[in-house]
Write an enzyme that holds these catalytic residues in place. Structure first.
Site, PDB file in Angstrom:
ATOM      1  N   ASP A   9       0.840  -1.192   0.000  1.00 60.35           N
ATOM      2  CA  ASP A   9       0.000   0.000   0.000  1.00 60.35           C
ATOM      3  C   ASP A   9       0.883   1.252   0.000  1.00 60.35           C
ATOM      4  OD1 ASP A   9      -2.301   1.655   0.300  1.00 60.35           O
ATOM      5  OD2 ASP A   9      -2.071   1.612   2.475  1.00 60.35           O
ATOM      6  N   ASP A  57      -0.386   4.948   1.022  1.00 56.93           N
ATOM      7  CA  ASP A  57      -0.679   5.907   2.088  1.00 56.93           C
ATOM      8  C   ASP A  57      -0.532   5.278   3.470  1.00 56.93           C
ATOM      9  OD1 ASP A  57      -1.193   7.810   0.139  1.00 56.93           O
ATOM     10  OD2 ASP A  57      -3.323   7.317   0.060  1.00 56.93           O
ATOM     11  N   ASP A  86      -2.145  -0.704   5.863  1.00 55.80           N
ATOM     12  CA  ASP A  86      -2.493  -0.151   7.175  1.00 55.80           C
ATOM     13  C   ASP A  86      -3.976  -0.274   7.482  1.00 55.80           C
ATOM     14  OD1 ASP A  86      -2.807   1.875   5.082  1.00 55.80           O
ATOM     15  OD2 ASP A  86      -3.351   3.240   6.703  1.00 55.80           O
TER      16      ASP A  86
END
Length: 178
Positions: free
Chosen positions: A7, A9, A131
């Site tokens: 990922d 961000d 996250d």
């Protein structure tokens, strides 16, 4: 050779710190980073402000790189198939900015290995570093939860708190020599 989905961000890019900084620059108010702990992403900001900031042209282009990510991802990419997977379509302005950001900070990742999508449920890889529970929950491979303020209470996955921990985990599990 393993396939690793990563990922952007709050994993490769320090979105949280950038959002706090842009908020302070825009509104002249400081939000204590501790206020972000254990609340849904963006909820510590006044109603709608985080979304508004993320929909501002240039926002995603200026996000700082997460410490250690460049070195560890480069080492992983030398031994494995690494894909950057970002749910970028949620913020349409982010598409070109995220691509430019990746080209600048991660030039060793080919455009062929960048996936911008809406839902990550279609992602098939051996490992995913993310996250968000919503992205890891349906993933069929090994799931690594990258620590961020909004996910501190989640205990369902192997947690990594830094890119140094990511490197150590892959080395300990004989997935890569990082």
């Amino acid at each position: 050779m393993a396939r690793i989905a990563i990922d952007m961000d709050n994993v490769m890019a320090d979105l949280t710190q950038h959002l706090l900084r842009v908020y302070e620059q825009t509104y002249g108010a400081v939000i204590d980073p501790q206020q972000l702990n254990n609340v849904p992403e963006g909820s510590a900001f006044p109603e709608g402000v985080a979304i508004q900031l993320m929909n501002t042209p240039g926002f995603f282009r200026g996000i700082p790189v997460m410490p250690g990510s460049q070195e560890v991802i480069k080492a992983l990419a030398e031994q494995h198939e690494v894909f950057v997977v970002s749910a970028a379509t949620e913020f349409p302005l982010s598409l070109a900015e995220k691509l430019a950001w990746l080209n600048e900070h991660f030039p060793f990742i080919s455009w062929r290995n960048i996936v911008f999508c809406g839902s990550k449920t279609i992602v098939e890889a051996d490992y995913m570093i993310d996250d968000h529970d919503k992205n890891l929950r349906y993933f069929k491979g090994t799931r690594l939860l990258y620590s961020a303020p909004h996910n501190l209470m989640i205990t369902d996955y192997k947690r990594v708190n830094s890119w140094e921990e990511v490197a150590a985990w892959f080395a300990a599990n004989e997935v890569a020599t990082v």
